[in-house]
Design a protein around this motif. Structure first.
Motif, PDB file in Angstrom:
ATOM      1  N   GLN A  13       0.831  -1.196   0.000  1.00 21.09           N
ATOM      2  CA  GLN A  13       0.000   0.000   0.000  1.00 21.09           C
ATOM      3  C   GLN A  13       0.870   1.251   0.000  1.00 21.09           C
ATOM      4  OE1 GLN A  13      -2.688  -0.371   3.361  1.00 21.09           O
ATOM      5  NE2 GLN A  13      -4.288  -1.169   2.014  1.00 21.09           N
ATOM      6  N   ALA A  14       0.306   2.333  -0.498  1.00 25.09           N
ATOM      7  CA  ALA A  14       1.007   3.604  -0.475  1.00 25.09           C
ATOM      8  C   ALA A  14       1.438   3.931   0.952  1.00 25.09           C
ATOM      9  CB  ALA A  14       0.122   4.703  -1.037  1.00 25.09           C
ATOM     10  N   GLY A  15       2.669   4.426   1.077  1.00 27.54           N
ATOM     11  CA  GLY A  15       3.225   4.712   2.384  1.00 27.54           C
ATOM     12  C   GLY A  15       4.018   3.564   2.972  1.00 27.54           C
ATOM     13  N   ASP A  83      11.127   3.325   1.031  1.00 25.47           N
ATOM     14  CA  ASP A  83      10.171   3.740   2.052  1.00 25.47           C
ATOM     15  C   ASP A  83       9.214   4.779   1.480  1.00 25.47           C
ATOM     16  OD1 ASP A  83      12.934   3.714   4.343  1.00 25.47           O
ATOM     17  OD2 ASP A  83      11.435   2.138   4.049  1.00 25.47           O
ATOM     18  N   SER A  84       8.129   5.002   2.190  1.00 26.89           N
ATOM     19  CA  SER A  84       7.123   5.988   1.761  1.00 26.89           C
ATOM     20  C   SER A  84       6.760   5.793   0.293  1.00 26.89           C
ATOM     21  CB  SER A  84       7.652   7.414   1.992  1.00 26.89           C
ATOM     22  OG  SER A  84       7.996   7.616   3.340  1.00 26.89           O
ATOM     23  N   LEU A  85       6.480   4.570  -0.052  1.00 26.13           N
ATOM     24  CA  LEU A  85       6.195   4.256  -1.450  1.00 26.13           C
ATOM     25  C   LEU A  85       4.922   4.941  -1.925  1.00 26.13           C
ATOM     26  CD1 LEU A  85       7.286   0.550  -1.398  1.00 26.13           C
ATOM     27  CD2 LEU A  85       8.092   2.243  -3.039  1.00 26.13           C
ATOM     28  N   LYS A  86       4.957   5.313  -3.203  1.00 24.19           N
ATOM     29  CA  LYS A  86       3.839   5.997  -3.845  1.00 24.19           C
ATOM     30  C   LYS A  86       3.361   5.156  -5.032  1.00 24.19           C
ATOM     31  CE  LYS A  86       6.022  10.481  -2.894  1.00 24.19           C
ATOM     32  NZ  LYS A  86       6.530  11.740  -3.506  1.00 24.19           N
ATOM     33  N   PRO A  87       2.114   5.339  -5.448  1.00 17.76           N
ATOM     34  CA  PRO A  87       1.635   4.597  -6.618  1.00 17.76           C
ATOM     35  C   PRO A  87       2.512   4.802  -7.853  1.00 17.76           C
ATOM     36  CG  PRO A  87      -0.212   5.546  -5.449  1.00 17.76           C
ATOM     37  CD  PRO A  87       1.035   6.076  -4.788  1.00 17.76           C
ATOM     38  N   GLU A  88       3.083   5.980  -7.988  1.00 16.34           N
ATOM     39  CA  GLU A  88       3.944   6.245  -9.145  1.00 16.34           C
ATOM     40  C   GLU A  88       5.280   5.509  -9.082  1.00 16.34           C
ATOM     41  OE1 GLU A  88       2.431   8.509  -7.169  1.00 16.34           O
ATOM     42  OE2 GLU A  88       3.704  10.305  -6.906  1.00 16.34           O
ATOM     43  N   ASP A  89       5.566   4.842  -7.985  1.00 15.26           N
ATOM     44  CA  ASP A  89       6.759   3.990  -7.912  1.00 15.26           C
ATOM     45  C   ASP A  89       6.497   2.610  -8.522  1.00 15.26           C
ATOM     46  OD1 ASP A  89       7.306   5.355  -4.657  1.00 15.26           O
ATOM     47  OD2 ASP A  89       8.395   5.870  -6.492  1.00 15.26           O
ATOM     48  N   THR A  90       5.262   2.344  -8.880  1.00 14.49           N
ATOM     49  CA  THR A  90       4.930   1.060  -9.489  1.00 14.49           C
ATOM     50  C   THR A  90       5.701   0.872 -10.790  1.00 14.49           C
ATOM     51  OG1 THR A  90       2.719   0.983  -8.518  1.00 14.49           O
ATOM     52  CG2 THR A  90       3.075  -0.294 -10.536  1.00 14.49           C
ATOM     53  N   TRP A 101      22.025  -6.982 -17.135  1.00 14.82           N
ATOM     54  CA  TRP A 101      20.778  -6.720 -16.428  1.00 14.82           C
ATOM     55  C   TRP A 101      20.226  -8.010 -15.830  1.00 14.82           C
ATOM     56  CZ3 TRP A 101      18.745  -1.725 -16.399  1.00 14.82           C
ATOM     57  CH2 TRP A 101      19.309  -0.817 -17.302  1.00 14.82           C
ATOM     58  N   GLY A 102      19.530  -7.854 -14.711  1.00 10.26           N
ATOM     59  CA  GLY A 102      18.779  -8.975 -14.186  1.00 10.26           C
ATOM     60  C   GLY A 102      17.426  -9.068 -14.866  1.00 10.26           C
ATOM     61  N   GLN A 103      16.622 -10.011 -14.403  1.00 15.10           N
ATOM     62  CA  GLN A 103      15.302 -10.207 -15.012  1.00 15.10           C
ATOM     63  C   GLN A 103      14.260  -9.257 -14.433  1.00 15.10           C
ATOM     64  OE1 GLN A 103      16.394 -11.930 -12.497  1.00 15.10           O
ATOM     65  NE2 GLN A 103      14.637 -12.043 -11.116  1.00 15.10           N
ATOM     66  N   GLY A 104      14.585  -8.631 -13.348  1.00 12.76           N
ATOM     67  CA  GLY A 104      13.690  -7.653 -12.745  1.00 12.76           C
ATOM     68  C   GLY A 104      12.771  -8.256 -11.697  1.00 12.76           C
ATOM     69  N   THR A 105      12.239  -7.374 -10.856  1.00 10.28           N
ATOM     70  CA  THR A 105      11.259  -7.767  -9.853  1.00 10.28           C
ATOM     71  C   THR A 105      10.160  -6.699  -9.834  1.00 10.28           C
ATOM     72  OG1 THR A 105      10.947  -8.437  -7.543  1.00 10.28           O
ATOM     73  CG2 THR A 105      12.522  -6.657  -7.941  1.00 10.28           C
ATOM     74  N   GLN A 106       8.928  -7.139  -9.801  1.00 10.99           N
ATOM     75  CA  GLN A 106       7.796  -6.223  -9.915  1.00 10.99           C
ATOM     76  C   GLN A 106       7.458  -5.596  -8.576  1.00 10.99           C
ATOM     77  OE1 GLN A 106       6.161  -5.226 -12.715  1.00 10.99           O
ATOM     78  NE2 GLN A 106       4.895  -3.858 -11.479  1.00 10.99           N
ATOM     79  N   VAL A 107       7.289  -4.288  -8.600  1.00  9.50           N
ATOM     80  CA  VAL A 107       6.824  -3.538  -7.437  1.00  9.50           C
ATOM     81  C   VAL A 107       5.517  -2.858  -7.815  1.00  9.50           C
ATOM     82  CG1 VAL A 107       7.286  -1.580  -5.918  1.00  9.50           C
ATOM     83  CG2 VAL A 107       9.126  -3.175  -6.497  1.00  9.50           C
ATOM     84  N   THR A 108       4.490  -3.125  -7.047  1.00  8.54           N
ATOM     85  CA  THR A 108       3.187  -2.516  -7.276  1.00  8.54           C
ATOM     86  C   THR A 108       2.738  -1.826  -6.002  1.00  8.54           C
ATOM     87  OG1 THR A 108       2.618  -4.230  -8.882  1.00  8.54           O
ATOM     88  CG2 THR A 108       0.815  -2.897  -8.012  1.00  8.54           C
ATOM     89  N   VAL A 109       2.449  -0.534  -6.120  1.00  7.32           N
ATOM     90  CA  VAL A 109       2.026   0.257  -4.968  1.00  7.32           C
ATOM     91  C   VAL A 109       0.579   0.673  -5.180  1.00  7.32           C
ATOM     92  CG1 VAL A 109       2.516   2.235  -3.504  1.00  7.32           C
ATOM     93  CG2 VAL A 109       4.391   1.083  -4.716  1.00  7.32           C
ATOM     94  N   SER A 110      -0.285   0.234  -4.299  1.00  2.87           N
ATOM     95  CA  SER A 110      -1.706   0.565  -4.418  1.00  2.87           C
ATOM     96  C   SER A 110      -2.017   1.832  -3.633  1.00  2.87           C
ATOM     97  CB  SER A 110      -2.564  -0.588  -3.908  1.00  2.87           C
ATOM     98  OG  SER A 110      -2.325  -0.802  -2.529  1.00  2.87           O
ATOM     99  N   SER A 111      -3.006   2.562  -4.142  1.00  2.00           N
ATOM    100  CA  SER A 111      -3.373   3.828  -3.488  1.00  2.00           C
ATOM    101  C   SER A 111      -4.453   3.620  -2.443  1.00  2.00           C
ATOM    102  CB  SER A 111      -3.850   4.836  -4.536  1.00  2.00           C
ATOM    103  OG  SER A 111      -4.910   4.292  -5.272  1.00  2.00           O
TER     104      SER A 111
END
Length: 111
Positions: A13-15, A83-90, A101-111
């Motif tokens: 979640q956001a924050g 920290d203090s994650l925002k939806p735009e960090d998704t 490069w690595g394969q990546g890891t998904q970050v999803t921040v919900s509002s």
């Protein structure tokens, strides 16, 4: 052969906070600049944070004060504390060294 493996992404979640990890092999880790990048759908991949061999760090303006990059040269590990994650960090977050490069890891921040 250089191999980078990211982990630690998820839904938050956001924050909230997440800590990403990147395990590196096949390189002399302590001699290289390591970076975290991210790419959101429909957008270009962008630099999030970098850590040089000499201990210098730099951050994208959008994450300054919220994200912190660190490295453990003994373990060949790179970290990104978010920290203090925002939806735009998704985005999908990638670890990079030189042109690898690595394969990546998904970050999803919900509002």
């Amino acid at each position: 052969q250089v191999h980078l493996v990211e982990s630690g992404g998820g839904l938050v979640q956001a924050g909230g906070s997440l800590r990403l990890s990147c395990a590196a092999s096949g390189i002399i880790f302590q001699l290289n600049t390591m970076g975290w990048y991210r790419q959101a759908p429909g957008k270009q991949r962008e630099l999030v944070a970098q850590s040089t061999a000499g201990g210098y760090t730099n951050y994208a303006d959008s994450v300054k004060g919220r994200f912190s990059i660190s490295r453990d040269n003994a373990k060949n590990m790179l970290y990104l504390q978010m920290d203090s994650l925002k939806p735009e960090d998704t985005a999908r977050y990638y670890c990079r060294v030189v042109n690898y490069w690595g394969q990546g890891t998904q970050v999803t921040v919900s509002s």
